[in-house]
Design a protein around this motif. Structure first.
Motif, mmCIF file in Angstrom:
data_model
loop_
_atom_site.group_PDB
_atom_site.id
_atom_site.type_symbol
_atom_site.label_atom_id
_atom_site.label_comp_id
_atom_site.label_asym_id
_atom_site.label_seq_id
_atom_site.Cartn_x
_atom_site.Cartn_y
_atom_site.Cartn_z
ATOM 1 N N ARG A 293 -0.479 6.608 -9.216
ATOM 2 C CA ARG A 293 -1.653 5.760 -9.015
ATOM 3 C C ARG A 293 -2.319 5.389 -10.335
ATOM 4 N NH1 ARG A 293 -4.254 8.975 -3.899
ATOM 5 N NH2 ARG A 293 -3.103 7.897 -2.265
ATOM 6 N N ARG A 294 -2.224 6.291 -11.330
ATOM 7 C CA ARG A 294 -2.827 5.981 -12.627
ATOM 8 C C ARG A 294 -2.138 4.800 -13.292
ATOM 9 N NH1 ARG A 294 -3.488 11.661 -13.065
ATOM 10 N NH2 ARG A 294 -1.535 11.940 -14.169
ATOM 11 N N ALA B 238 -6.882 4.685 -5.565
ATOM 12 C CA ALA B 238 -5.983 3.772 -6.270
ATOM 13 C C ALA B 238 -6.170 3.873 -7.783
ATOM 14 C CB ALA B 238 -6.224 2.345 -5.799
ATOM 15 N N LEU B 239 -7.331 4.361 -8.226
ATOM 16 C CA LEU B 239 -7.563 4.544 -9.667
ATOM 17 C C LEU B 239 -7.046 5.892 -10.145
ATOM 18 C CD1 LEU B 239 -11.152 3.048 -9.830
ATOM 19 C CD2 LEU B 239 -9.143 2.116 -10.977
ATOM 20 N N GLY B 240 -6.440 6.647 -9.259
ATOM 21 C CA GLY B 240 -5.824 7.914 -9.670
ATOM 22 C C GLY B 240 -6.754 9.106 -9.626
ATOM 23 N N ARG C 130 -11.717 -3.685 -13.507
ATOM 24 C CA ARG C 130 -11.741 -2.242 -13.277
ATOM 25 C C ARG C 130 -10.323 -1.673 -13.250
ATOM 26 N NH1 ARG C 130 -14.152 -0.016 -7.668
ATOM 27 N NH2 ARG C 130 -12.316 -1.062 -6.845
ATOM 28 N N SER C 131 -9.403 -2.393 -12.596
ATOM 29 C CA SER C 131 -8.014 -1.924 -12.564
ATOM 30 C C SER C 131 -7.380 -1.987 -13.941
ATOM 31 C CB SER C 131 -7.192 -2.791 -11.616
ATOM 32 O OG SER C 131 -7.515 -2.474 -10.301
ATOM 33 N N MET D 181 -4.753 -1.657 -8.365
ATOM 34 C CA MET D 181 -4.784 -2.327 -7.066
ATOM 35 C C MET D 181 -6.079 -3.108 -6.895
ATOM 36 S SD MET D 181 -3.681 -0.980 -3.414
ATOM 37 C CE MET D 181 -3.227 -2.148 -2.185
ATOM 38 N N GLN E 216 -13.919 2.501 0.025
ATOM 39 C CA GLN E 216 -14.461 3.155 -1.162
ATOM 40 C C GLN E 216 -13.536 4.275 -1.625
ATOM 41 O OE1 GLN E 216 -17.469 2.605 -2.999
ATOM 42 N NE2 GLN E 216 -17.082 0.660 -1.998
ATOM 43 N N HIS F 264 -11.387 -6.817 0.113
ATOM 44 C CA HIS F 264 -12.848 -6.734 0.133
ATOM 45 C C HIS F 264 -13.391 -6.081 -1.131
ATOM 46 C CE1 HIS F 264 -13.119 -8.347 4.132
ATOM 47 N NE2 HIS F 264 -12.138 -7.554 4.493
ATOM 48 N N PHE F 265 -12.714 -6.259 -2.232
ATOM 49 C CA PHE F 265 -13.123 -5.842 -3.583
ATOM 50 C C PHE F 265 -13.268 -4.329 -3.722
ATOM 51 C CE2 PHE F 265 -16.231 -9.328 -2.246
ATOM 52 C CZ PHE F 265 -15.242 -10.288 -2.186
ATOM 53 N N ASN F 266 -14.006 -3.686 -2.779
ATOM 54 C CA ASN F 266 -14.232 -2.245 -2.821
ATOM 55 C C ASN F 266 -14.778 -1.767 -4.161
ATOM 56 O OD1 ASN F 266 -13.082 -2.507 -0.366
ATOM 57 N ND2 ASN F 266 -11.334 -1.190 -0.732
ATOM 58 N N LEU F 267 -15.705 -2.541 -4.725
ATOM 59 C CA LEU F 267 -16.407 -2.022 -5.897
ATOM 60 C C LEU F 267 -17.318 -0.895 -5.435
ATOM 61 C CD1 LEU F 267 -17.398 -5.274 -7.806
ATOM 62 C CD2 LEU F 267 -15.527 -3.703 -8.272
ATOM 63 N N LEU G 60 -1.257 4.681 -0.558
ATOM 64 C CA LEU G 60 -2.433 4.592 0.314
ATOM 65 C C LEU G 60 -1.965 4.645 1.759
ATOM 66 C CD1 LEU G 60 -4.768 1.966 -1.395
ATOM 67 C CD2 LEU G 60 -4.932 4.452 -1.404
ATOM 68 N N ARG H 57 -23.480 -2.779 1.587
ATOM 69 C CA ARG H 57 -22.502 -1.919 2.225
ATOM 70 C C ARG H 57 -22.684 -0.472 1.829
ATOM 71 N NH1 ARG H 57 -16.843 -3.094 1.683
ATOM 72 N NH2 ARG H 57 -17.044 -4.229 -0.242
ATOM 73 N N GLU I 223 -0.861 11.083 -7.776
ATOM 74 C CA GLU I 223 -1.952 10.695 -8.676
ATOM 75 C C GLU I 223 -1.415 10.119 -9.980
ATOM 76 O OE1 GLU I 223 -4.107 14.336 -8.593
ATOM 77 O OE2 GLU I 223 -5.034 13.806 -6.674
ATOM 78 N N ARG J 267 0.821 -1.215 0.000
ATOM 79 C CA ARG J 267 0.000 0.000 0.000
ATOM 80 C C ARG J 267 0.855 1.265 0.000
ATOM 81 N NH1 ARG J 267 -5.369 -0.308 1.958
ATOM 82 N NH2 ARG J 267 -4.996 1.390 3.380
ATOM 83 N N PHE K 249 -8.261 -5.174 -3.965
ATOM 84 C CA PHE K 249 -8.347 -5.210 -2.502
ATOM 85 C C PHE K 249 -8.952 -6.513 -1.998
ATOM 86 C CE2 PHE K 249 -8.473 -0.858 -3.892
ATOM 87 C CZ PHE K 249 -7.694 -0.174 -2.983
ATOM 88 N N ASN L 121 1.487 2.687 -3.808
ATOM 89 C CA ASN L 121 0.621 3.712 -4.416
ATOM 90 C C ASN L 121 0.146 4.748 -3.391
ATOM 91 O OD1 ASN L 121 -1.193 2.126 -3.070
ATOM 92 N ND2 ASN L 121 -2.577 1.828 -4.796
#
Lengths: 258, 366
Positions: free
Chosen positions: A92-93, B267-269, A165-166, A97, B261, A101-104, A66, B366, A89, A61, A99, A64
């Motif tokens: 990060r682009r 992380a996506l910038g 998504r990544s 990453m 979130q 717990h997915f974090n969608l 975090l 969530r 930023e 982490r 995660f 990037n």
């Protein structure tokens, strides 16, 4: 597929994707990362394992930003990581990453989850972003669920969407933070299959995982961490068959013992 | 062992468990105690409803022009009838009421357009509602342009003023509240402390004091020669006051969004504002719809307090009419009318918020 092609060709050159030198980090008084030195070449696949609380997640982490490191240097894709927000930023682009717990994003459909960053960060037109997102969703074999919301999918499906998504951001490096730990056993394979395919295409990967089968098949190097330090790193075959340090032996006997 | 080779056909449920009789038996008369409660409840309802209906409708007087047209056996709606124009427009000049009517029509059309999902061009209508319409409404209501006679704000009143105060308050308080809530969660100490002080100050003082200060104290601080319209001062006071409440409601929503979130968005910038605007706020606001609408409803009713600085909103103008010597003794009708008007608007907001909640629900836990 051009992205994958450049990655494969990039493997021959020895340019460094991630470079960590003397990285130290504290949470208050607690010393979580101690003198971490790590070099990851383009196209390399690295698996990081170790007992919980050993700083594995914290380490990736930091790559990037975090998590913030307090000492040492981190260089990602030639860009030194500093406090500068623009630079963070930018890094990060190019760093994807995934995660635990997915974090969608639950308020967006699967397709929108994949398009939102390309559209708003890379300023791609919606149509182009959607077409590309569909290609990646097909690759992780979930294209038929594109119009659904994350809450309607199983854990394994959600994690594959998170990988897509990544990938939509065309990252140079992918970080996986225990991607299968929150999954039911029957779903782990579908996620690992996607990760193995990604590895075969030459993606640079750093995976924190306890899936030792995965480590044996794809990893170029396995890193063992304990108490914030890198204890041992080696190619998978010698790492598993002939671990050098006692702590590694103990750890491996515990997770492979049954 | 196989128990049954054939598939059992679907059969209807027994008639004793479906239909209205079953419902009554199951919900109102399922046992002696419940039966007693049901009967007592019905009796109380009877005691309340019958006289109310008789007073408000059956024995009420509807037509006429003076108090002599009222029999005094029931409600005298003649009073409300005779004063209706005033209740809606305040002291707005009778010859210019068409201007207020255009604004009313535009206002309700825009709201309906934005609220009904089937209608197209939502984005452009919203932009017009926020940017174009206020200018049009100001030009029409205030006048002084295009040969329209000027109508100073102290002649505005009634429902028109209530809606104006409430709408400006809501439209202003929500964005200011969002900024304050984000500021309070910020890592920058100066921004954070400013927001904390601002919120705690405005939440700590009663709205009456705020309005009173806005009307009496503010002119003392402004350099002479500069005067701010009394209505504008009330609007600013009301908006800032409500934005502090709104900030706390929204902060509660922001805290309910898992940290992952924002991390995933980062992380996506995405930049801070994109993370907030695209990922965190849409989820937080959706979760906070009940709280936000609750604040809106209390704001709507708080607008009545502008009375104390001499503005006549709906309730204020009803009260003023009650002191008219020709209509003494009709306060019940006046207050019932005012209460009914407030209830209509607050109830509509409440129903719309419930509809929005259902519509925006995307089946996530969530």
């Amino acid at each position: 597929m051009t992205q994958a092609a450049t990655n494969i060709s990039g493997t021959s050159t020895s340019d460094l994707m991630v470079e960590m030198r003397g990285v130290n980090k504290w949470y208050g008084d607690f010393h979580v990362l101690r003198d971490i030195d790590l070099e990851v070449k383009r196209g390399e696949r690295i698996v990081i394992c170790g007992p919980s609380g050993s700083g594995k997640s914290t380490m990736i982490r930091c790559i990037n930003h975090l998590e913030e490191h307090q000492q040492g240097d981190i260089v990602v894709g030639g860009i030194p990581l500093t406090q500068d927000v623009k630079r963070i930023e930018q890094i990060r682009r190019s760093v994807g990453m995934v995660f635990q717990h997915f974090n969608l994003f639950p308020h967006l459909t699967v397709l929108e989850n994949c398009c939102i960053a390309p559209m708003w960060v890379q300023k791609k037109p919606r149509k182009e972003a959607e077409e590309e997102a569909m290609r990646y969703l097909e690759r992780v074999r979930i294209a038929e669920q594109a119009k659904k919301y994350p809450g309607q999918l199983s854990g394994g499906q959600q994690q594959r969407v998170a990988i897509a998504r990544s990938l939509c951001m065309h990252p140079d490096v992918m970080l996986f933070d225990e991607p299968t730990s929150a999954l039911d056993p029957e779903m782990i394979k579908e996620v690992l299959d996607v990760m193995v395919e990604l590895a075969k295409e030459g993606m640079t990967m750093l995976c924190v995982t306890h899936e030792m089968g995965f480590a044996k098949t794809v990893a170029d190097r396995v890193i063992f961490m304990d108490q914030g330090q890198i204890i041992e790193e080696n190619a998978p075959e010698p790492f598993f068959n002939n671990p050098q340090s006692e702590r590694t032996q103990l750890f491996l006997s515990q997770i492979l013992g049954h | 062992m196989i128990h049954n080779q054939t598939i059992i056909e679907q059969r209807p449920a027994p008639s004793s468990s479906v239909g209205p009789v079953a419902w009554l038996r199951g919900n109102l008369f399922n046992g002696p105690i419940n039966t007693i409660f049901t009967l007592i409840g019905l009796y109380i309802l009877y005691l309340l409803v019958v006289p109310t209906v008789q007073w408000a409708f059956i024995n009420a007087n509807w037509v006429g022009t003076t108090r002599d047209d009222c029999s005094r056996e029931g409600a005298c709606w003649v009073f409300v009838n005779a004063r209706f124009t005033q209740f809606i427009y305040g002291l707005y000049p009778r010859t210019e009421i068409w201007r207020a009517n255009i604004v009313f029509a535009g206002f309700f059309t825009l709201i309906a357009w934005l609220a009904i999902p089937r209608l197209p061009f939502k984005r452009w209508v919203a932009v017009f509602a926020l940017v174009g319409f206020p200018v049009v409404a100001y030009v029409l209501l205030h006048g002084g342009y295009f040969d329209l006679p000027r109508v100073p704000t102290h002649r505005w009143g009634g429902l028109m003023l209530t809606l104006l105060l409430a709408t400006v308050g809501m439209v202003g308080a929500l964005p200011i509240g969002i900024v304050l809530a984000l500021g309070r969660r910020s890592n920058m100490p100066i921004v954070k402390s400013f927001c904390v002080v601002f919120i705690e100050f405005w939440r700590g003082v009663p709205l009456i004091t705020v309005l009173f200060m806005a009307s009496v104290m503010l002119p003392l601080f402004l350099p002479s020669g500069i005067s701010v319209d009394r209505l504008v001062r009330a609007l600013i006071g009301l908006t800032l006051f409500q934005s502090a409440y709104m900030a706390e409601v929204i902060r509660g929503g922001l805290q309910a969004i898992p940290k992952g979130q924002e991390e995933a968005a980062a992380a996506l910038g995405m930049t801070y504002w994109k993370r907030m605007g695209l990922i965190v706020l849409p989820q937080a606001l959706k979760m906070m719809i009940p709280g936000i609408v609750n604040t809106f409803i209390s704001l709507f009713k708080d607008t009545t307090l502008v009375m104390i600085i001499g503005l006549f909103d709906l309730l204020g103008i009803v009260q003023a009419a009650l002191s008219d010597s020709r209509w003494l003794g009709f306060s019940l009708e006046g207050y019932v009318f005012a209460a009914f008007m407030f209830w209509i608007f607050c109830f509509s907001m409440s129903r719309y918020s419930q509809y929005l909640e259902r519509k925006l629900h995307t089946g996530h836990k969530r």
